[in-house]
Design a protein around this motif. Structure first.
Motif, PDB file in Angstrom:
ATOM      1  N   LEU A  47       0.871  -1.172   0.000  1.00 18.92           N
ATOM      2  CA  LEU A  47       0.000   0.000   0.000  1.00 18.92           C
ATOM      3  C   LEU A  47       0.906   1.218   0.000  1.00 18.92           C
ATOM      4  CD1 LEU A  47      -2.663  -1.058   2.677  1.00 18.92           C
ATOM      5  CD2 LEU A  47      -2.722  -1.426   0.204  1.00 18.92           C
ATOM      6  N   SER A  48       0.893   1.945  -1.098  1.00 19.92           N
ATOM      7  CA  SER A  48       1.843   3.042  -1.282  1.00 19.92           C
ATOM      8  C   SER A  48       1.114   4.371  -1.425  1.00 19.92           C
ATOM      9  CB  SER A  48       2.696   2.776  -2.536  1.00 19.92           C
ATOM     10  OG  SER A  48       3.608   3.817  -2.766  1.00 19.92           O
ATOM     11  N   VAL A  49       1.601   5.374  -0.724  1.00 19.58           N
ATOM     12  CA  VAL A  49       0.964   6.691  -0.803  1.00 19.58           C
ATOM     13  C   VAL A  49       1.319   7.430  -2.090  1.00 19.58           C
ATOM     14  CG1 VAL A  49       0.908   6.893   1.715  1.00 19.58           C
ATOM     15  CG2 VAL A  49       2.845   7.839   0.445  1.00 19.58           C
ATOM     16  N   ALA A  50       2.390   7.019  -2.757  1.00 22.73           N
ATOM     17  CA  ALA A  50       2.868   7.699  -3.966  1.00 22.73           C
ATOM     18  C   ALA A  50       3.784   6.736  -4.724  1.00 22.73           C
ATOM     19  CB  ALA A  50       3.619   8.977  -3.590  1.00 22.73           C
ATOM     20  N   PRO A  51       4.172   7.069  -5.961  1.00 21.62           N
ATOM     21  CA  PRO A  51       5.091   6.195  -6.689  1.00 21.62           C
ATOM     22  C   PRO A  51       6.348   5.905  -5.872  1.00 21.62           C
ATOM     23  CG  PRO A  51       4.199   7.868  -8.158  1.00 21.62           C
ATOM     24  CD  PRO A  51       3.741   8.239  -6.776  1.00 21.62           C
ATOM     25  N   GLN A  63       8.989  -0.940  -9.857  1.00 21.44           N
ATOM     26  CA  GLN A  63       8.415   0.391  -9.712  1.00 21.44           C
ATOM     27  C   GLN A  63       6.908   0.263  -9.497  1.00 21.44           C
ATOM     28  OE1 GLN A  63      10.513   3.117  -9.643  1.00 21.44           O
ATOM     29  NE2 GLN A  63      12.059   1.490  -9.809  1.00 21.44           N
ATOM     30  N   VAL A  64       6.387   0.886  -8.438  1.00 20.62           N
ATOM     31  CA  VAL A  64       4.954   0.825  -8.156  1.00 20.62           C
ATOM     32  C   VAL A  64       4.382   2.231  -8.135  1.00 20.62           C
ATOM     33  CG1 VAL A  64       5.271  -1.279  -6.795  1.00 20.62           C
ATOM     34  CG2 VAL A  64       5.182   0.938  -5.640  1.00 20.62           C
ATOM     35  N   LEU A  80      10.764  -0.477   0.639  1.00 20.15           N
ATOM     36  CA  LEU A  80      10.133   0.518  -0.228  1.00 20.15           C
ATOM     37  C   LEU A  80      10.925   1.810  -0.125  1.00 20.15           C
ATOM     38  CD1 LEU A  80       6.362   1.152  -0.713  1.00 20.15           C
ATOM     39  CD2 LEU A  80       7.855   3.088  -0.239  1.00 20.15           C
ATOM     40  N   TYR A  81      11.379   2.302  -1.273  1.00 26.63           N
ATOM     41  CA  TYR A  81      12.171   3.537  -1.351  1.00 26.63           C
ATOM     42  C   TYR A  81      11.403   4.588  -2.149  1.00 26.63           C
ATOM     43  CZ  TYR A  81      16.296   0.891   0.170  1.00 26.63           C
ATOM     44  OH  TYR A  81      17.183   0.133   0.883  1.00 26.63           O
ATOM     45  N   ARG A  82      11.577   5.821  -1.722  1.00 31.29           N
ATOM     46  CA  ARG A  82      11.025   6.946  -2.475  1.00 31.29           C
ATOM     47  C   ARG A  82      12.057   8.065  -2.459  1.00 31.29           C
ATOM     48  NH1 ARG A  82       6.584   7.362   0.019  1.00 31.29           N
ATOM     49  NH2 ARG A  82       5.462   5.935  -1.385  1.00 31.29           N
ATOM     50  N   GLY A  83      12.454   8.498  -3.643  1.00 30.77           N
ATOM     51  CA  GLY A  83      13.489   9.515  -3.733  1.00 30.77           C
ATOM     52  C   GLY A  83      14.809   9.057  -3.140  1.00 30.77           C
ATOM     53  N   GLY A  84      15.075   7.749  -3.225  1.00 31.28           N
ATOM     54  CA  GLY A  84      16.316   7.197  -2.694  1.00 31.28           C
ATOM     55  C   GLY A  84      16.334   7.013  -1.196  1.00 31.28           C
ATOM     56  N   ILE A  85      15.215   7.297  -0.518  1.00 33.37           N
ATOM     57  CA  ILE A  85      15.131   7.186   0.936  1.00 33.37           C
ATOM     58  C   ILE A  85      14.269   5.978   1.304  1.00 33.37           C
ATOM     59  CG2 ILE A  85      14.354   8.322   3.061  1.00 33.37           C
ATOM     60  CD1 ILE A  85      14.824  10.996   1.641  1.00 33.37           C
ATOM     61  N   LEU A  86      14.753   5.153   2.215  1.00 31.93           N
ATOM     62  CA  LEU A  86      13.989   4.016   2.701  1.00 31.93           C
ATOM     63  C   LEU A  86      12.833   4.517   3.565  1.00 31.93           C
ATOM     64  CD1 LEU A  86      13.702   0.904   3.108  1.00 31.93           C
ATOM     65  CD2 LEU A  86      15.155   1.165   5.128  1.00 31.93           C
TER      66      LEU A  86
END
Length: 411
Positions: free
Chosen positions: A336-340, A356-357, A378-384
């Motif tokens: 469940l992801s709030v954003a890509p 990629q989700v 799950l990473y976003r912008g290179g941040i875990l």
């Protein structure tokens, strides 16, 4: 399963009710059998429900393979208590059965037997009767005693794809069929329909015990996809029953803490709570109850997998379960992801699998590695931003017993 609550105290019932209600479950269906001590546990359960800050409801499913003819003797105890936490539907107290199609109570025929029993109950409290008879739903129009049906029969013979057998394996990912749902609905003629959803099935009792030793295929995110189907057709379904809260012997429990008295299932249950399934179930329960999926306010990861390869040889006195060939040596992931975001799946020392989700829910999977673990990040912008590590799990190459239960984990 009240039969698994022999050691329960008030605090156990209170904990169960708090855990269930905080995950959007409205009540328990109490499967009751013939043992006298079950009456005491039921009374404590009602007390715990009454003292709970949540509005939590209870109704009975009489296990007719246990009660049989003694059911008439037990009914006043259960139904005389016009308790505020007794679940009522359309103003009447609900009760159900597990089986009961062969219980005649000295009457001639199924409808006569249950009409007689229901009329006896009506003298105590108005009732809404939704049995789970193991019969062809085409017989429903002739059973006037029924106010609806509990789709238990579907759950054992439909939600898990039982048409798959070792001699007729699947050719592609199997969807649970809705044909049996529609068959029930068509024959109920507008009467109440309680559909069922369940995550898993494995039981492992030998000939010297209950002689139940098989699996149903629960792979390919079956729990999730069945919920998706029920949500899609929610306008036709009155109630959803999640099977089960604590039926440890069949491995489909969603309670977060294994408590109570197990039915000799410790070998495949101890150490394997299914808290992740309870949490994930709440996401879909909200969607069914309110008609829309809840907004995803934080990133979450859920995963589950079996504990050893399907074809491993174990020095177990009970043979490998029937239908073992239908299992996949995979682990299953729901994100469940709030954003890509970028999701990475790890299995032992194998090369990580990166995917990629987008925002929303994503279903993923990958093969398990012998003697390895399972982990998802799950990473976003290179941040875990989220991590799910199945701590304590190892895909065991030399198990001492066959265990086709699931190990679940969540971020």
């Amino acid at each position: 399963m009240v039969g698994n609550t022999y050691s329960y105290s008030f605090s156990d019932w209170a904990a169960d009710i708090e855990e269930a209600s905080s995950n959007y479950i409205d009540g328990f269906v109490l499967n009751v059998g013939k043992e006298d001590w079950q009456l005491d546990r039921v009374a404590i359960c009602f007390e715990a429900a009454a003292r709970s800050p949540a509005s939590f409801y209870l109704f009975f499913s009489f296990d007719m393979r246990s009660l049989s003819y003694s059911f008439r003797n037990a009914q006043p105890f259960y139904l005389s208590r016009a308790h505020p936490n007794m679940f009522r539907y359309r103003g009447k107290v609900v009760f159900s059965t597990f089986a009961g199609e062969n219980s005649t109570f000295g009457q001639h025929g199924l409808d006569a037997a249950w009409t007689f029993t229901k009329e006896a109950m009506q003298d105590i409290v108005p009732t809404h009767f939704m049995p789970a008879f193991f019969i062809d739903p085409a017989r429903y129009p002739a059973i006037g005693a029924m106010d609806g049906a509990s789709h238990m029969r579907f759950q054992w013979n439909g939600s898990w794809p039982l048409h798959l057998t070792p001699s007729h394996p699947r050719c592609e990912i199997e969807m649970p069929t809705l044909d049996t749902d529609r068959h029930h609905l068509a024959n109920l003629g507008g009467r109440t329909f309680m559909a069922a959803v369940s995550p898993w099935f494995f039981t492992h009792y030998g000939p010297d015990s209950w002689n139940k030793n098989w699996i149903y295929r629960g792979d390919d995110w079956l729990f999730v996809r069945r919920w998706e189907q029920l949500i899609e057709m929610r306008s036709q379904i009155d109630i959803v029953q999640v099977i089960s809260w604590n039926d440890y012997g069949e491995s489909h429990y969603i309670c977060p803490t294994v408590r109570g008295t197990q039915p000799a299932s410790n070998a495949w249950v101890d150490g394997f709570p299914h808290k992740a399934w309870l949490r994930m179930n709440g996401f879909f329960a909200q969607a069914f109850k309110y008609g829309a999926y809840p907004p995803i306010q934080r990133d979450e990861i859920f995963l589950w997998g079996r504990l050893h390869p399907r074809d491993v040889d174990a020095p177990d006195k009970v043979p490998r379960p029937r239908n073992w060939e239908l299992a996949d040596d995979m682990f299953w992931v729901v994100v469940l992801s709030v954003a890509p975001a970028t999701v990475v799946l790890y299995a032992g020392d194998s090369e990580p699998k990166s995917v990629q989700v987008g925002p929303g829910m994503t279903k993923l999977s990958r093969s398990l590695e012998l003697n390895g673990g399972m982990r998802v990040t799950l990473y976003r912008g290179g941040i875990l931003v989220a991590e799910c590590d199945a701590v304590g799990f190892k895909f065991e190459g030399r198990p001492s017993v066959y265990n086709f239960n699931a190990f679940t984990a969540m971020s």
